[in-house]
Design a protein around this motif. Structure first.
Motif: not given
Length: 416
Positions: A47-49, A54-59, A83-86, A149-151
């Motif tokens: 369920k969490i996955l 759906a949030w786009g966090w699959g990768d 989460y490693n945006p840079t 933070i992401v949004d």
């Protein structure tokens, strides 16, 4: 950066309905360990996955499976979100990490619940259900602290990880214990475990008592209740043993440490296995368990010897056969000091939302922070909670949750 409090609280207010829906959907799925009659955490994990995808966090997701043939799929799942945006180097400077757990404890006496524990309902601002506080609240505030933070596309200078682990309630053998051995974390990481807390939200847990679990088996002879002389009824024998142990342990090991609440070692008989099915049969076997929480200064070897010597005394007196088994961590967990970077960072984050003096404390409850500390990673524990974990009518105060989401957003950010 300065904490963008208004922006973050506005985002949280706009997402309250979504946050509640997500929270309830996860809580509806039991995640009980096999020891407690469940099949592990896979149903909740799926369920969490689904939500995270759906949030786009699959990768960003890795699932690490620890073998456990008793569980669904023969494994226990542990989720790591990075989460490693840079593209920051994960091995330099450390990551900002929150660790929550997937599993819950059994509901206990269902008749003492006012509502179905796995159909969570909000009443007067409180969400009732098993796992709401322990550890659904920590799980949700971590996820939505990061989602905020992401949004909002707020800048971060550290990689952020949310780790959702299995098996905390039964000792972390299939969760954080093997994970910390896989070099997934390093001493520069700043780790918070949102798995214990107080109503004020102004206490940070930096030390834990040493857990000691004891299983005592008393064996006699089963017989008819009308002919007690032909049997050896284990119930009064086990009761006498428990009473003696309770009195002796509390009188002989009464040392105190003001860092902890309560400030003493605790010795409590808890679970007892059902013995006979009918009222007119004398039980020939009794199995009971003790949950002990020892101060770091308590002499564990002497405590264990008292269990054994008292059992031998009752064994000789009664003619029963008594065996005692111990389960405990074989290491001393260090206390985290006030000048540790993770303590300072969390204090600053708490201060953005909750005014008041923050106190460093020790607790009796065990968390997975102990396994980080033993490996030299200074993990701390914090929560803003109603303090009703494991109780019937367990609940989360929703306003606490929304405040905690903002605090975790602040913890993930680099504040001036």
């Amino acid at each position: 950066m300065l904490f963008p409090k208004a922006t973050i609280t506005q985002w949280i207010d706009a997402h309250r309905s979504e946050i509640l829906d997500t929270y309830q959907s996860i809580l509806r799925i039991p995640a009980l360990s096999p020891e407690n009659g469940g099949n592990g955490e896979w149903d909740k994990t799926r369920k969490i996955l689904e939500i995270l995808s759906a949030w786009g966090w699959g990768d960003w997701i890795e699932v690490i499976e620890i073998p456990d043939e008793r569980a669904q799929k023969g494994t226990r799942p542990n989720i790591i979100i990075t989460y490693n945006p840079t593209s920051l180097a994960l091995d330099e400077g450390g990551c900002i990490i929150s660790v929550a757990h997937l599993d819950v404890v059994p509901v206990g006496d269902l008749s003492q619940w006012d509502h179905d524990p796995f159909d969570p309902v909000v009443i007067e601002g409180k969400l009732f259900g098993r796992g709401t506080e322990d550890n659904g609240q920590g799980l949700i505030c971590s996820l939505y602290g990061l989602k905020c933070i992401v949004d909002l596309q707020l800048p971060v200078s550290h990689s952020i990880k949310i780790v959702l682990v299995a098996d905390v309630e039964m000792g972390s053998k299939y969760g954080i214990q093997p994970l910390v051995k896989q070099n997934l974390f390093n001493p520069n990481d700043l780790v918070v475990v949102p798995d214990a807390g107080v109503v004020s939200g102004l206490e940070i847990e930096v030390a834990e008592k040493i857990p000691l679990r004891v299983e005592i088996t008393t064996e006699g002879r089963q017989g008819h209740a009308a002919r007690p002389t032909d049997a050896l009824n284990t119930q009064p024998i086990a009761n006498k043993l428990a009473t003696l142990l309770f009195d002796r342990l509390h009188s002989q090991f009464a040392g105190t440490d003001p860092l902890f609440y309560p400030p003493v070692s605790t010795f409590e008989p808890t679970k007892r296995k059902n013995n006979v099915e009918n009222v007119n049969t004398l039980p020939g076997k009794d199995i009971q368990w003790w949950d002990c929480r020892l101060l770091p200064s308590a002499p564990k070897d002497e405590i264990q010897e008292l269990f054994l010597s008292t059992a031998r005394e009752i064994e000789q007196e009664s003619g029963a056969t008594i065996t005692v088994e111990f389960r405990s961590h074989d290491f001393q967990v260090p206390v985290i000091t006030a000048d540790t970077p993770v303590v300072k960072r969390l204090q600053k984050a708490i201060g953005t939302m909750i005014p008041g003096e923050i106190k460093l404390v020790g607790i009796g409850g065990g968390t997975c922070a102990a396994f980080f500390r033993f490996e030299g990673i200074p993990a701390i524990v914090w929560g803003h909670m109603a303090h009703v974990a494991h109780e019937t009518n367990e609940h989360c105060v929703m306003d606490y949750l929304y405040t905690d989401i903002a605090i975790f957003a602040a913890f993930f950010l680099d504040l001036d």
